[in-house]
Write an enzyme that holds these catalytic residues in place. Structure first.
Site: not given
Ligand code: DC
Length: 648
Positions: A24-25, A173, A199, A313, A340
């Site tokens: 996805k990332s 993000q 992350s 995650d 999240k």
């Protein structure tokens, strides 16, 4: 899909090569770069799921042209060449954190008015740090509902880049979004990271993808990124399988003692979540890094402390694995996962607790104190969090009655998760090829004897109560007045005593069917069974019995661990101590309920702490709490599980 997905335990090791969808990332970064680029890019192996559909729709609304081939998981993207103009549009990012946080810094670099919005869930997630950073660059942003949250109205007039400070403590993000947008800012952008960065591997991934599309990111030191003004070029990219999605299958291998290989992941993978397999390795699994694959083979699961700040995650996946560990597992460095899709720490605590796992919350994680005897099925709340659904389903590989509510939430990143998992269910072995032992272990009063007997009838297989063998030796010792503490004498007795076990138990030619269940024999037997020499003599006899008959339902304490560790089907029956005591009380006339309870406690302790073959859950065994079930219901479920393992 219905609103509940009921997991049916695998009853055996998961083995195979799952079809893991694209990252996805990487997909969402590549889609955005391709959309901003000049020319046509081809992305293969991409993920089609809710989060990436959100990005696809968003870039289409910005003018990119997309040709998608869902069959082959690829897209062609004709980019807008940096020509970013829009008029009064609304971009719905659905529940996608990446889409919204990557787009916001990009939109401000264009010209026009745009509202960026999302689902109620996304509206409740923080944007404050990114908003603050963009305002510091002079951008006009208005939160129309609540400060620091979506929806946000953007009046875009381009950005003069210069320098910006941003904290990476809540979400990486925010930083990735600024990096992706930086080439569009006049004069480029220097990003200074303040405080802890969570992350971090995702920042490396962003740098990687930007490089793929021809943009250079300089990193003069740990906390600075420098990106010159420029433009993205088109590229052909092969997206890796999603490492977070792969974690569920690696974990399944650990939990069921199976073997899972994921193709397309490797040591140099751009995804930080591949580090999860190193955790599994430390817990006891065997990990093989191939040139273009990672394979995990499960073994006994130990405990340990793990910092998941860089790959949070997989925290929920690890929490599920920990439920089957031999000792305590601490997960730390993940305080930020409270914001999240849901408060993941609270969610882990409440759902694992329902399943009989002791979990305590710490300031930045959880401590899981597993007690496999206590594991039990439950209806799992998923809080619209795909990762709660996928991770908690893993408990259901070995624990009956795990029900995942709102299973459709996996659509966010892995729409066909449950069918991919199901495909890895071990296939049935033809009866003729197997020593079809159903190993039924468990403490006294767990329903073992009743269930094993009835299961054997149901499956038309022989039944063997190994406990009766130890009891028979105890009876012989009582009859001959041999002191149980004289281990040599007891062992000699085990060697010579003549035991016949069928409908009746005959000890040295005399019917002992009742005698072996009496209070005296029951009291003595745990001492007899703890005698290693006795076990050395009786265990081979038990193996011979099953091998001669080609299999059968065998009950005891160490069938799955010692007598038949390779049994085709292993079950550990358990029940609450109170329930077990009541059951035993109804069978015995000569003791009070409290006496029975105390005796059970004592026997549990002796059986599970003895040096030789202690009573424990066999690796990979199905753990079946029978507290609230009738024996008939347990038997019918076990028969179904057994038939999935053995055919014919
Ligand atoms: O299942 P049961 O209560 O009849 O078992 C009698 C005793 O024998 C109990 O103390 C556990 C022990 N036992 C054992 O150690 N290993 C077995 N395979 C079966 C029973």
């Amino acid at each position: 899909m219905t609103d509940v997905h009921v997991m049916q335990p695998f009853g055996g090791p998961i083995v195979g090569v799952p079809d893991v969808p694209g990252s996805k990332s990487q997909t969402n970064r590549a889609l955005l770069c391709a959309a901003l680029a000049e020319g046509t890019s081809r992305l293969s192996g991409i993920l089609f799921a809710d989060d990436t559909e959100a990005m696809l729709e968003a870039v289409i609304s910005l003018g990119a042209e997309i040709e998608a081939d869902r069959e082959s998981a690829s897209v062609e993207v004709k980019g807008i060449g940096g020509d970013l103009r829009f008029q009064d549009i609304v971009i719905d990012c659905r529940s996608s954190g990446t889409t919204s946080r990557f787009l916001l810094p990009v939109l401000v670099a264009g010209k026009g008015n745009v509202v960026i919005d999302g689902s109620d869930q996304l509206r409740s997630r923080p944007f404050d740090e990114q908003i603050r950073a963009l305002r510091s660059l002079g951008c006009s942003l208005t939160e129309t509902r609540a400060p620091g949250e979506l929806p946000i109205e953007v009046v875009a007039e381009g950005v003069n880049g210069a320098r910006v400070e941003i904290s990476g403590a809540t979400s990486s993000q925010f930083i990735s979004g600024l990096m992706l947008a930086a080439p569009l800012y006049t004069g480029g952008l220097t990003i200074e990271l303040t405080g802890t960065v969570v992350s971090r591997p995702y920042l490396d991934l962003t740098v990687n993808v930007m490089n793929d599309f021809g943009v250079v990111v300089e990193q003069p030191d740990e906390s600075t990124y420098v990106i010159q003004q420029g433009s993205y070029g088109c590229a052909d990219i092969e997206i890796e399988p999603d490492a977070s999605a792969a974690s569920y299958f690696f974990a399944a291998a650990a939990i069921t003692q199976g073997k899972v290989k994921v193709d397309g992941l490797h040591r140099d993978s751009c995804q930080g979540d591949t580090q999860f397999v190193e955790v599994l390795e430390k817990l006891g699994a065997k990990v093989t890094w191939g040139k273009n694959s990672i394979e995990v083979q499960g073994d006994r699961i130990n405990g340990g402390t793990f910092d998941l700040q860089d790959f949070s995650d997989t925290a929920q996946t690890l929490a599920s694995v920990a439920a089957f560990a031999e000792s305590e597992v601490e997960i730390k460095g993940i305080g930020f996962i409270r914001v999240k899709e849901t408060d993941r720490i609270t969610a882990i605590v409440s759902e694992l607790t329902k399943c009989g796992v002791e979990v305590t919350e710490t300031s930045d994680g959880v401590i899981i104190k597993p007690d496999k005897w206590r594991l039990k099925g439950a209806s799992i709340e998923t809080y619209h969090d795909h990762r709660m659904a996928m991770s908690m389903s893993l408990l259901g590989l070995r624990v009956p009655h795990i029900e995942i509510t709102n299973p459709g939430c996996v659509a966010k990143t892995f729409p066909n998760f449950f069918s991919v998992l199901e495909k890895l269910r071990p296939s049935a072995v033809p009866l003729a090829e197997a020593v079809a032992v159903a190993a039924i272990d468990g403490p006294a009063g767990s329903g073992k004897s009743t269930v094993a007997r009835a299961l054997a009838v149901e499956l038309n297989l022989p039944h063997f109560d190994t406990g009766a063998m130890y009891r028979a030796v105890a009876v012989a010792a009582l009859r001959q007045q041999i002191d149980a503490s004289d281990s040599g004498a007891i062992a000699a007795l085990a060697e010579t005593v003549d035991i016949k076990i069928s409908e009746k138990t005959i000890v040295d030619g005399i019917d002992a069917t009742e005698e072996i269940r009496g209070a005296e024999a029951s009291h003595l037997v745990s001492v007899v069974a703890a005698n290693p020499d006795v076990r050395r003599i009786l265990v081979p006899r038990q193996r011979e019995w099953a091998t001669e008959l080609g299999g059968g339902v065998m009950e005891g304490r160490d069938i799955g661990t010692e007598v038949f560790p390779d049994a085709i089907f292993k079950v550990f029956l358990t029940a609450d101590l109170q329930v077990r005591a009541k059951r035993r009380f109804q069978e015995t006339a000569d003791q009070t309920l409290d006496d029975v309870l105390q005796d059970l406690k004592r026997r549990d302790h002796v059986d599970s702490t003895r040096d030789d073959s202690p009573l424990e859950v066999a690796p990979g065994a199905v753990i079946f709490d029978t507290s609230n079930m009738s024996a008939e219901a347990v038997v019918s479920e076990l028969a179904e599980m057994f038939r999935l393992r053995v055919e014919g």
